[in-house]
Design an enzyme around this catalytic site. Structure first.
Site, mmCIF file in Angstrom:
data_model
loop_
_atom_site.group_PDB
_atom_site.id
_atom_site.type_symbol
_atom_site.label_atom_id
_atom_site.label_comp_id
_atom_site.label_asym_id
_atom_site.label_seq_id
_atom_site.Cartn_x
_atom_site.Cartn_y
_atom_site.Cartn_z
ATOM 1 N N ASP A 89 0.865 -1.191 0.000
ATOM 2 C CA ASP A 89 0.000 0.000 0.000
ATOM 3 C C ASP A 89 0.896 1.235 0.000
ATOM 4 O O ASP A 89 2.098 1.139 0.259
ATOM 5 C CB ASP A 89 -0.913 0.022 1.241
ATOM 6 N N SER A 90 0.280 2.378 -0.257
ATOM 7 C CA SER A 90 1.039 3.629 -0.214
ATOM 8 C C SER A 90 1.458 3.977 1.219
ATOM 9 O O SER A 90 2.425 4.710 1.421
ATOM 10 C CB SER A 90 0.178 4.764 -0.776
ATOM 11 N N TYR B 212 -0.891 8.402 -2.610
ATOM 12 C CA TYR B 212 -0.845 8.096 -4.042
ATOM 13 C C TYR B 212 -2.093 8.649 -4.744
ATOM 14 O O TYR B 212 -2.068 8.939 -5.921
ATOM 15 C CB TYR B 212 -0.851 6.580 -4.263
ATOM 16 N N GLY B 213 -3.179 8.707 -3.987
ATOM 17 C CA GLY B 213 -4.491 8.949 -4.597
ATOM 18 C C GLY B 213 -4.677 10.305 -5.234
ATOM 19 O O GLY B 213 -5.660 10.541 -5.931
ATOM 20 N N CYS C 48 -4.238 -1.512 -2.134
ATOM 21 C CA CYS C 48 -4.411 -0.092 -2.420
ATOM 22 C C CYS C 48 -5.309 0.024 -3.643
ATOM 23 O O CYS C 48 -4.984 -0.532 -4.706
ATOM 24 C CB CYS C 48 -3.039 0.530 -2.706
ATOM 25 N N ASN C 49 -6.408 0.699 -3.474
ATOM 26 C CA ASN C 49 -7.344 0.846 -4.599
ATOM 27 C C ASN C 49 -6.764 1.712 -5.707
ATOM 28 O O ASN C 49 -6.987 1.450 -6.885
ATOM 29 C CB ASN C 49 -8.649 1.473 -4.109
ATOM 30 N N SER C 50 -6.011 2.746 -5.323
ATOM 31 C CA SER C 50 -5.460 3.660 -6.334
ATOM 32 C C SER C 50 -4.480 2.912 -7.238
ATOM 33 O O SER C 50 -4.480 3.087 -8.460
ATOM 34 C CB SER C 50 -4.754 4.842 -5.656
ATOM 35 N N GLU D 173 -3.766 8.533 8.144
ATOM 36 C CA GLU D 173 -2.305 8.478 8.324
ATOM 37 C C GLU D 173 -1.900 9.159 9.637
ATOM 38 O O GLU D 173 -0.968 8.746 10.310
ATOM 39 C CB GLU D 173 -1.573 9.148 7.145
ATOM 40 N N CYS E 101 -11.049 2.585 -0.737
ATOM 41 C CA CYS E 101 -9.693 2.980 -0.346
ATOM 42 C C CYS E 101 -9.410 2.208 0.929
ATOM 43 O O CYS E 101 -10.252 2.185 1.838
ATOM 44 C CB CYS E 101 -9.611 4.485 -0.091
ATOM 45 N N THR E 102 -8.238 1.592 0.984
ATOM 46 C CA THR E 102 -7.976 0.707 2.126
ATOM 47 C C THR E 102 -7.710 1.481 3.421
ATOM 48 O O THR E 102 -7.630 0.884 4.491
ATOM 49 C CB THR E 102 -6.799 -0.233 1.811
ATOM 50 N N HIS E 103 -7.579 2.800 3.320
ATOM 51 C CA HIS E 103 -7.503 3.596 4.550
ATOM 52 C C HIS E 103 -8.874 3.705 5.229
ATOM 53 O O HIS E 103 -8.960 3.908 6.433
ATOM 54 C CB HIS E 103 -7.005 5.018 4.249
HETATM 55 N N1 DGL Z 1 -4.969 3.207 0.607
HETATM 56 C C1 DGL Z 1 -4.868 3.598 -0.737
HETATM 57 C C2 DGL Z 1 -6.084 3.289 -1.568
HETATM 58 O O1 DGL Z 1 -6.680 2.319 -1.343
HETATM 59 C C3 DGL Z 1 -4.211 4.864 -1.125
HETATM 60 C C4 DGL Z 1 -4.463 6.100 -0.417
HETATM 61 C C5 DGL Z 1 -3.500 7.133 -0.934
HETATM 62 O O2 DGL Z 1 -2.295 6.900 -0.901
HETATM 63 O O3 DGL Z 1 -3.972 8.184 -1.411
HETATM 64 O O4 DGL Z 1 -6.448 3.939 -2.462
#
Ligand code: DGL
Length: 249
Positions: A7-8, A39-40, A70-72, A150, A180-182
């Protein structure tokens, strides 16, 4: 079985939680690109370049499977990762769609997709939902949730006003895709905002279902040996892992 999880930042820990709860792997190597999160908000080329660099890191560990938590990255770089990887690579978007269609029998269900700017702009969820004839959907790029998670602000004033900022004009949906996994880390607050009446789709739970259905190697292991790495301040990531996953690392 040794799995790599990428993940990011710390968001992928929500996927690790599901993998540990279901005891799917013997060894787990986590890499969070904490030096370059988020990353998003970045474009496809940058996300792809960063992801291929992360893949180089995993090459040191002889993993059997790479989970893109990570979805992005799943939205923009999954094909590139698959092309350059010697092991299978699984993203979270297809499993998320399967979990959504399993959860919602009614194709008129009102689905709210939340994700980063990259995931929402990619239309990855929308295209797959429409392919499955779910046409009643809307999307919101809720990118601010990423730095909030974060920072570890999993409840309180900042989160509440951000929820209000994004959702004040939204009618309660039947389901919310946490794209988004966050976001699973603040799922309780998201659910509360919608009076706990929407079904939440969680990438970690979705990927467990997907792995169990598609990979015959999935056994149950009493213990998963976990190692956590980060491109910056790995100790901060390990400390989050201890706190959120309740494990010794
Ligand atoms: N957790 C990540 C996702 O699922 C990325 C969040 C990010 O880095 O912006 O998209």
């Amino acid at each position: 079985m040794k799995v790599g999880v990428f993940d990011s930042g710390v968001g992928g820990l929500s996927v690790v939680k599901s993998l540990l709860d279901h005891k799917l792997f013997e060894e787990l190597i986590y890499f969070g690109d904490t030096a370059r999160v988020p990353y998003g908000v970045k474009d496809k080329n940058t996300i792809t370049r960063y992801s291929l660099e992360a893949l180089e890191f995993f090459k040191n560990f002889d993993i059997d499977l790479l989970i893109v938590a990570c979805n992005s990255v799943s939205a923009y770089a999954l094909d590139a990762l698959k092309e350059h990887s010697s092991c299978d690579v699984v993203g979270v978007i297809e499993p998320g769609i399967i979990a959504t269609t399993n959860a919602l029998q009614n194709r008129d269900s009102n689905i709210l997709i939340l994700g980063t700017q990259a995931t929402i702009n990619s239309n990855s969820y929308v295209n797959l939902l429409e392919k499955n004839s779910y046409l009643n959907h809307s999307s919101i790029a809720t990118s601010l949730f990423v730095p909030i998670v974060e920072e570890g602000l999993l409840s309180g004033e900042v989160l509440q006003s951000t929820l209000h900022h994004y959702f004040k004009d939204v009618t309660t949906p039947d389901a919310v895709i946490l794209g988004c996994t966050h976001f699973p880390l603040i799922s309780e607050q998201i659910s509360n905002y919608f009076d706990n009446s929407a079904t939440l789709i969680h990438s970690g739970e979705a990927i467990v279902e997907y792995l169990e259905a598609n990979y015959s190697f999935c056994k149950k292991y009493d213990h998963t040996e976990c190692k956590f790495f980060a491109s910056e301040n790995p100790e901060a990531l390990r400390s989050r892992a201890r706190e959120w996953l309740n494990i010794e690392v």
